[in-house]
Scaffold this motif. Structure first.
Motif, PDB file in Angstrom:
ATOM      1  N   VAL A  62       5.389   8.670   6.765  1.00 57.57           N
ATOM      2  CA  VAL A  62       5.730   7.717   5.701  1.00 57.57           C
ATOM      3  C   VAL A  62       5.015   6.392   5.959  1.00 57.57           C
ATOM      4  N   THR A  63       4.974   5.984   7.246  1.00 56.60           N
ATOM      5  CA  THR A  63       4.263   4.757   7.625  1.00 56.60           C
ATOM      6  C   THR A  63       2.814   4.819   7.159  1.00 56.60           C
ATOM      7  N   PHE A  64       2.172   5.968   7.391  1.00 59.46           N
ATOM      8  CA  PHE A  64       0.772   6.109   7.017  1.00 59.46           C
ATOM      9  C   PHE A  64       0.583   5.888   5.502  1.00 59.46           C
ATOM     10  N   PHE A  65       1.438   6.520   4.690  1.00 56.57           N
ATOM     11  CA  PHE A  65       1.264   6.396   3.231  1.00 56.57           C
ATOM     12  C   PHE A  65       1.521   4.963   2.761  1.00 56.57           C
ATOM     13  N   ILE A  66       2.523   4.317   3.326  1.00 59.26           N
ATOM     14  CA  ILE A  66       2.793   2.924   2.946  1.00 59.26           C
ATOM     15  C   ILE A  66       1.643   2.030   3.398  1.00 59.26           C
ATOM     16  N   ALA A  67       1.081   2.324   4.594  1.00 61.90           N
ATOM     17  CA  ALA A  67      -0.041   1.527   5.106  1.00 61.90           C
ATOM     18  C   ALA A  67      -1.253   1.630   4.174  1.00 61.90           C
ATOM     19  N   VAL A  68      -1.530   2.848   3.692  1.00 61.53           N
ATOM     20  CA  VAL A  68      -2.659   3.027   2.767  1.00 61.53           C
ATOM     21  C   VAL A  68      -2.402   2.220   1.493  1.00 61.53           C
ATOM     22  N   PHE A  69      -1.156   2.255   1.022  1.00 65.77           N
ATOM     23  CA  PHE A  69      -0.792   1.495  -0.181  1.00 65.77           C
ATOM     24  C   PHE A  69      -0.988  -0.009   0.047  1.00 65.77           C
ATOM     25  N   ILE A  70      -0.455  -0.531   1.168  1.00 64.24           N
ATOM     26  CA  ILE A  70      -0.594  -1.965   1.471  1.00 64.24           C
ATOM     27  C   ILE A  70      -2.073  -2.327   1.623  1.00 64.24           C
ATOM     28  N   THR A  99      -4.722  -0.830   0.360  1.00 66.53           N
ATOM     29  CA  THR A  99      -5.440  -0.784  -0.914  1.00 66.53           C
ATOM     30  C   THR A  99      -5.136  -2.017  -1.750  1.00 66.53           C
ATOM     31  N   VAL A 100      -3.850  -2.366  -1.839  1.00 66.11           N
ATOM     32  CA  VAL A 100      -3.461  -3.549  -2.625  1.00 66.11           C
ATOM     33  C   VAL A 100      -4.121  -4.807  -2.043  1.00 66.11           C
ATOM     34  N   LEU A 141      -6.781  -7.240  -3.923  1.00 63.83           N
ATOM     35  CA  LEU A 141      -6.478  -8.670  -4.070  1.00 63.83           C
ATOM     36  C   LEU A 141      -7.616  -9.525  -3.527  1.00 63.83           C
ATOM     37  N   MET A 142      -8.125  -9.134  -2.329  1.00 62.66           N
ATOM     38  CA  MET A 142      -9.205  -9.899  -1.694  1.00 62.66           C
ATOM     39  C   MET A 142     -10.449  -9.897  -2.576  1.00 62.66           C
ATOM     40  N   VAL A 143     -10.756  -8.713  -3.171  1.00 59.50           N
ATOM     41  CA  VAL A 143     -11.940  -8.620  -4.025  1.00 59.50           C
ATOM     42  C   VAL A 143     -11.740  -9.453  -5.285  1.00 59.50           C
ATOM     43  N   SER A 144     -10.526  -9.359  -5.866  1.00 57.81           N
ATOM     44  CA  SER A 144     -10.304 -10.084  -7.121  1.00 57.81           C
ATOM     45  C   SER A 144     -10.257 -11.588  -6.891  1.00 57.81           C
ATOM     46  N   LEU A 145      -9.824 -11.997  -5.678  1.00 56.71           N
ATOM     47  CA  LEU A 145      -9.828 -13.428  -5.365  1.00 56.71           C
ATOM     48  C   LEU A 145     -11.184 -13.860  -4.822  1.00 56.71           C
ATOM     49  N   LYS A 146     -12.116 -12.878  -4.790  1.00 59.58           N
ATOM     50  CA  LYS A 146     -13.484 -13.101  -4.303  1.00 59.58           C
ATOM     51  C   LYS A 146     -13.511 -13.600  -2.855  1.00 59.58           C
ATOM     52  N   ARG A 147     -12.466 -13.170  -2.082  1.00 60.14           N
ATOM     53  CA  ARG A 147     -12.458 -13.530  -0.663  1.00 60.14           C
ATOM     54  C   ARG A 147     -13.322 -12.552   0.126  1.00 60.14           C
ATOM     55  N   PHE A 169      -7.534  -2.729   9.021  1.00 64.55           N
ATOM     56  CA  PHE A 169      -6.433  -1.884   8.533  1.00 64.55           C
ATOM     57  C   PHE A 169      -5.202  -1.985   9.440  1.00 64.55           C
ATOM     58  N   GLY A 170      -5.409  -2.500  10.681  1.00 62.69           N
ATOM     59  CA  GLY A 170      -4.298  -2.609  11.636  1.00 62.69           C
ATOM     60  C   GLY A 170      -3.080  -3.348  11.087  1.00 62.69           C
ATOM     61  N   PRO A 171      -3.281  -4.539  10.455  1.00 63.73           N
ATOM     62  CA  PRO A 171      -2.120  -5.263   9.930  1.00 63.73           C
ATOM     63  C   PRO A 171      -1.330  -4.457   8.887  1.00 63.73           C
ATOM     64  N   SER A 172      -2.041  -3.643   8.072  1.00 62.69           N
ATOM     65  CA  SER A 172      -1.333  -2.804   7.092  1.00 62.69           C
ATOM     66  C   SER A 172      -0.499  -1.751   7.804  1.00 62.69           C
ATOM     67  N   ILE A 173      -1.071  -1.159   8.870  1.00 59.40           N
ATOM     68  CA  ILE A 173      -0.341  -0.111   9.601  1.00 59.40           C
ATOM     69  C   ILE A 173       0.930  -0.686  10.237  1.00 59.40           C
ATOM     70  N   VAL A 174       0.803  -1.842  10.925  1.00 62.04           N
ATOM     71  CA  VAL A 174       1.987  -2.370  11.612  1.00 62.04           C
ATOM     72  C   VAL A 174       3.032  -2.897  10.618  1.00 62.04           C
ATOM     73  N   SER A 175       2.579  -3.485   9.492  1.00 62.51           N
ATOM     74  CA  SER A 175       3.551  -3.931   8.474  1.00 62.51           C
ATOM     75  C   SER A 175       4.331  -2.729   7.958  1.00 62.51           C
ATOM     76  N   ALA A 176       3.604  -1.633   7.681  1.00 61.17           N
ATOM     77  CA  ALA A 176       4.269  -0.419   7.189  1.00 61.17           C
ATOM     78  C   ALA A 176       5.243   0.108   8.238  1.00 61.17           C
ATOM     79  N   ALA A 177       4.836   0.074   9.525  1.00 67.19           N
ATOM     80  CA  ALA A 177       5.701   0.594  10.592  1.00 67.19           C
ATOM     81  C   ALA A 177       6.999  -0.212  10.689  1.00 67.19           C
TER      82      ALA A 177
END
Ligand SMILES: [Zn+2]
Length: 250
Positions: A194-202, A204-205, A209-215, A224-232
């Protein structure tokens, strides 16, 4: 809930957060983090004890070095405050018991991984080895799920991301693979998936966001590490509900 203990836990979180920030910055470049006093990144003045009080020093000096008046990164007080708040939150949710200590271990790893991956696009192996050992000891002392769930959680995570690395030709890194494997020990098979799927979601979002904000450009690598640990962390706290939701979606 005990007010004095809450205050103690929050303060401990602030102090450890300050230490985790140092580890996250120094470990990947192999600077010793236990010896060697912190210094201003601009004028290299060694920091005095008054400069090292988590959060308060930053507020006191309004985020500037007392010697050269250069701006000090907001990441210091943010990491300190985040660690303090998450420790306190764990105590409010679980009280003073083994699940609380597991949460604190996970938060500690998460903070160091985030600092290091955002700064260097790197998750240090030494950090992962320490936490693999700590999670094994923790799960041995406090078996929340059967031992084989930790073993298969670790191996399935490693295989899953290895497969993605081969398919995507570098969409994820070996550090992400090892990180999810280590988290599998703590979380067990169901929760780490479940962590993995939520991490992919975070992830991707965040990229969108970074691309749309042109960051960042469409092709720029995003850690990708921060997405994985946030999901965990989310799954650690709300895992049972999420597993039910995930299984019912099939
Ligand atoms: Zn300075």
């Amino acid at each position: 809930m005990n007010t004095l203990l809450s205050l103690y836990i929050f303060t401990t979180g602030l102090i450890l957060g300050s230490f985790y920030h140092v580890v996250g910055i120094r470990l990947p470049v192999r600077t010793p983090f236990l010896t060697g006093r912190s210094q201003c990144p601009h004028c290299q003045t060694k920091l005095q004890p008054i400069d090292l009080i988590p959060l308060f020093s930053y507020l006191l000096t309004k985020g500037a070095c007392r010697h050269c008046c250069n701006h000090i990164s907001l990441s210091y007080p943010l990491v300190e405050a985040l660690t303090g708040v998450l420790f306190l939150f764990s105590y409010i949710v679980y009280g003073w018991n083994p699940t609380f200590f597991g949460a604190c271990l996970l938060i500690s790893l998460s903070i160091m991984v985030t600092v290091s991956d955002l700064r260097y696009m790197l998750i240090p192996d030494r950090l992962l080895i320490w936490f693999a050992a700590l999670f094994i000891i923790y799960r041995f002392v406090y078996p929340l799920h059967p031992w084989y769930s930790s073993v298969s959680g670790a191996f399935i995570s490693l295989l899953l991301i290895a497969f993605i690395i081969i398919l995507s030709k570098g969409g994820m890194g070996a550090g992400d693979m090892k990180l999810l494997g280590v988290l599998g020990i703590l979380l067990g098979t169901h929760h780490v998936l479940v962590t993995f799927f939520i991490a992919v979601f975070i992830g991707t979002v965040t990229s969108l966001l970074m691309v749309s904000l042109k960051r960042s450009g469409r092709k720029d690598p995003v850690p990708f590490g921060p997405s994985i640990v946030s999901a965990a962390v989310i799954v650690y706290f709300y895992g049972e509900n999420l597993v039910v939701l995930y299984l019912s979606s099939f």
